[in-house]
Design a protein around this motif. Structure first.
Motif, PDB file in Angstrom:
ATOM      1  N   LYS A 183      -9.817  -0.744  -2.754  1.00 46.48           N
ATOM      2  CA  LYS A 183     -10.499  -0.719  -4.046  1.00 46.48           C
ATOM      3  C   LYS A 183     -10.457  -2.119  -4.655  1.00 46.48           C
ATOM      4  O   LYS A 183      -9.381  -2.658  -4.900  1.00 46.48           O
ATOM      5  CB  LYS A 183      -9.837   0.273  -4.997  1.00 46.48           C
ATOM      6  N   MET A 184     -11.630  -2.707  -4.875  1.00 46.11           N
ATOM      7  CA  MET A 184     -11.727  -4.035  -5.475  1.00 46.11           C
ATOM      8  C   MET A 184     -12.220  -3.874  -6.909  1.00 46.11           C
ATOM      9  O   MET A 184     -13.303  -3.316  -7.143  1.00 46.11           O
ATOM     10  CB  MET A 184     -12.663  -4.924  -4.657  1.00 46.11           C
ATOM     11  N   GLN A 185     -11.415  -4.361  -7.864  1.00 45.57           N
ATOM     12  CA  GLN A 185     -11.726  -4.211  -9.280  1.00 45.57           C
ATOM     13  C   GLN A 185     -12.148  -5.556  -9.870  1.00 45.57           C
ATOM     14  O   GLN A 185     -11.458  -6.565  -9.690  1.00 45.57           O
ATOM     15  CB  GLN A 185     -10.514  -3.656 -10.032  1.00 45.57           C
ATOM     16  N   ILE A 235     -10.362  -9.045 -10.269  1.00 47.93           N
ATOM     17  CA  ILE A 235      -9.069  -8.936 -10.939  1.00 47.93           C
ATOM     18  C   ILE A 235      -7.977  -8.642  -9.926  1.00 47.93           C
ATOM     19  O   ILE A 235      -6.943  -9.304  -9.881  1.00 47.93           O
ATOM     20  CB  ILE A 235      -9.099  -7.832 -12.016  1.00 47.93           C
ATOM     21  N   CYS A 236      -8.190  -7.626  -9.106  1.00 44.70           N
ATOM     22  CA  CYS A 236      -7.185  -7.277  -8.106  1.00 44.70           C
ATOM     23  C   CYS A 236      -7.818  -6.414  -7.025  1.00 44.70           C
ATOM     24  O   CYS A 236      -8.914  -5.865  -7.190  1.00 44.70           O
ATOM     25  CB  CYS A 236      -5.995  -6.550  -8.743  1.00 44.70           C
ATOM     26  N   THR A 237      -7.099  -6.304  -5.921  1.00 44.63           N
ATOM     27  CA  THR A 237      -7.491  -5.452  -4.810  1.00 44.63           C
ATOM     28  C   THR A 237      -6.364  -4.463  -4.549  1.00 44.63           C
ATOM     29  O   THR A 237      -5.211  -4.876  -4.366  1.00 44.63           O
ATOM     30  CB  THR A 237      -7.775  -6.266  -3.544  1.00 44.63           C
ATOM     31  N   LEU A 238      -6.678  -3.182  -4.554  1.00 43.92           N
ATOM     32  CA  LEU A 238      -5.684  -2.122  -4.368  1.00 43.92           C
ATOM     33  C   LEU A 238      -5.886  -1.465  -3.009  1.00 43.92           C
ATOM     34  O   LEU A 238      -7.021  -1.199  -2.598  1.00 43.92           O
ATOM     35  CB  LEU A 238      -5.796  -1.080  -5.480  1.00 43.92           C
ATOM     36  N   PHE A 239      -4.767  -1.209  -2.325  1.00 43.83           N
ATOM     37  CA  PHE A 239      -4.819  -0.642  -0.981  1.00 43.83           C
ATOM     38  C   PHE A 239      -4.114   0.717  -0.973  1.00 43.83           C
ATOM     39  O   PHE A 239      -3.037   0.872  -1.556  1.00 43.83           O
ATOM     40  CB  PHE A 239      -4.137  -1.578   0.023  1.00 43.83           C
ATOM     41  N   LYS A 240      -4.725   1.669  -0.293  1.00 49.32           N
ATOM     42  CA  LYS A 240      -4.134   3.004  -0.159  1.00 49.32           C
ATOM     43  C   LYS A 240      -4.408   3.525   1.247  1.00 49.32           C
ATOM     44  O   LYS A 240      -5.565   3.587   1.674  1.00 49.32           O
ATOM     45  CB  LYS A 240      -4.727   3.955  -1.211  1.00 49.32           C
ATOM     46  N   ILE A 241      -3.346   3.878   1.969  1.00 48.25           N
ATOM     47  CA  ILE A 241      -3.482   4.373   3.339  1.00 48.25           C
ATOM     48  C   ILE A 241      -3.734   5.876   3.300  1.00 48.25           C
ATOM     49  O   ILE A 241      -2.882   6.651   2.863  1.00 48.25           O
ATOM     50  CB  ILE A 241      -2.221   4.038   4.163  1.00 48.25           C
ATOM     51  N   ALA A 244       0.839  -1.208   0.000  1.00 51.16           N
ATOM     52  CA  ALA A 244       0.000   0.000   0.000  1.00 51.16           C
ATOM     53  C   ALA A 244       0.867   1.249   0.000  1.00 51.16           C
ATOM     54  O   ALA A 244       1.908   1.307   0.679  1.00 51.16           O
ATOM     55  CB  ALA A 244      -0.927   0.004   1.214  1.00 51.16           C
ATOM     56  N   HIS A 245       0.430   2.238  -0.768  1.00 53.41           N
ATOM     57  CA  HIS A 245       1.025   3.569  -0.692  1.00 53.41           C
ATOM     58  C   HIS A 245       0.481   4.280   0.554  1.00 53.41           C
ATOM     59  O   HIS A 245      -0.689   4.125   0.910  1.00 53.41           O
ATOM     60  CB  HIS A 245       0.675   4.398  -1.931  1.00 53.41           C
ATOM     61  N   ILE A 246       1.333   5.067   1.209  1.00 52.76           N
ATOM     62  CA  ILE A 246       0.882   5.909   2.326  1.00 52.76           C
ATOM     63  C   ILE A 246       0.718   7.329   1.798  1.00 52.76           C
ATOM     64  O   ILE A 246       1.682   7.961   1.355  1.00 52.76           O
ATOM     65  CB  ILE A 246       1.884   5.870   3.495  1.00 52.76           C
ATOM     66  N   GLU A 247      -0.532   7.827   1.818  1.00 48.22           N
ATOM     67  CA  GLU A 247      -0.851   9.145   1.288  1.00 48.22           C
ATOM     68  C   GLU A 247      -0.814  10.237   2.363  1.00 48.22           C
ATOM     69  O   GLU A 247      -1.046  11.414   2.059  1.00 48.22           O
ATOM     70  CB  GLU A 247      -2.249   9.113   0.643  1.00 48.22           C
TER      71      GLU A 247
END
Length: 311
Positions: free
Chosen positions: A277-279, A287-293, A246-249
């Motif tokens: 975010k689940m795509q 397809i994939c799950t994206l994580f963002k802090i 995950a990116h840390i924002e």
């Protein structure tokens, strides 16, 4: 010690040569380490991932062809599990008259090799690499004769990404010290590929494939696995038993961390507000799950008790 899984498409050959569309999966493991069940859970998931990949690849030729994996033998010592994938049924009687099972078997081995090679060679799968992979699969389809059956179509890109994800997720199920290799004879020589434990796909690729998205924000406690010292890459965490990146924002928190005002030691965790975010693709397959802090709420040091289980 190692666990070797040999899968092949037709007759099983018990010597050391790769014949009749044979390939081998080897699991290298440390003896006398805890949680041995994770090896076998990972093996089961890996076979399922390979079966899924075969099904998607066979779909390039005909939707009604059914590939199956059969158990041939289990050897003692290094625990070698011999399996073979065969074509269960062919819908067209005309196709049955040619050596289609051997043709498809050869194509499945070579196409899986191409997919796994692309997975292992690229830290992040990008569009141009998928373009190259699709061309390589087409070449193998031509070399094996699969493309001249009259019904061959190019493999779906979404299926390629999902296959990669299922296989790497299976390997990640195993213990940190376990290593998995794929080996097959390609072009007259034996090639060995190390299968990675994780898959990174460029956001542009997943965005282009996604037909549906579900986005949620919630509070999580993440065990820190690997920090980002460069400032432009993802951190790695453990969420329960799963590894995520995950990116840390939270720029303010990152500034304090980089200037030494926040000190992290091995075993620490972060309490965070995270966007998930689940795509999903056209068939509503994930397809994939994206994580963002979004925000770091607290640093939990190893000696500090966690008041509540948030996942």
């Amino acid at each position: 010690m190692s666990t070797t899984i040999t899968l092949r498409k037709v007759l099983v050959n018990m010597d050391n040569q790769y014949k009749d569309n044979q390939f081998c999966i080897t699991v290298e493991y440390e003896k006398l380490e805890s949680n041995p069940e994770q090896i076998f859970l990972g093996i089961a998931k890996l076979i399922e991932g390979l079966q899924y990949t075969d099904k998607q690849l066979v779909g390039c030729i005909a939707k009604d062809i059914e590939p199956v994996v059969l158990l041939d033998n289990i050897e003692q010592g290094s625990i070698k599990i011999f399996l073979r994938s065969v074509i269960e049924s062919i819908p067209d009687e005309g196709l049955e008259k040619c050596d289609i099972k051997r043709i498809i078997g050869a194509f499945l081995v070579k196409a899986k090799y191409a997919i796994l090679k692309a997975t292992s060679q690229n830290e992040t799968i990008q569009t141009h690499q998928l373009d190259q992979l699709e061309k390589e699969i087409d070449v193998y389809a031509e070399d094996t004769g699969a493309s001249i059956l009259g019904c061959y179509t190019q493999v779906d890109r979404e299926s390629i990404i999902t296959s990669m994800a299922r296989i790497t997720d299976a390997v990640d199920t195993m213990r940190p010290t376990d290593r998995v290799k794929f080996e097959a004879e390609i072009g007259g020589s034996v090639h060995t590929i190390s299968i990675p434990k994780e898959l990174h796909v460029d956001d542009d690729v997943t965005d282009s494939l996604a037909k549906h998205e579900v986005i949620n924000q919630n509070t999580f406690i993440l065990k820190i696995h690997k920090v980002d010292f460069m400032g432009n890459s993802k951190w790695e965490f453990r969420l329960g038993k799963s590894k995520i990146s995950a990116h840390i924002e939270d720029d303010d928190w990152l500034k304090r961390y980089k200037t030494g005002k926040i000190v992290l030691v091995p075993g620490d965790s972060l309490k965070v507000l995270m966007e998930v975010k689940m795509q999903y693709g056209k068939g509503y397959d994930l397809i994939c799950t994206l994580f963002k802090i979004i925000k770091v709420l607290d640093v939990i040091h190893t000696e500090e008790p966690i008041e509540e289980n948030l996942f």
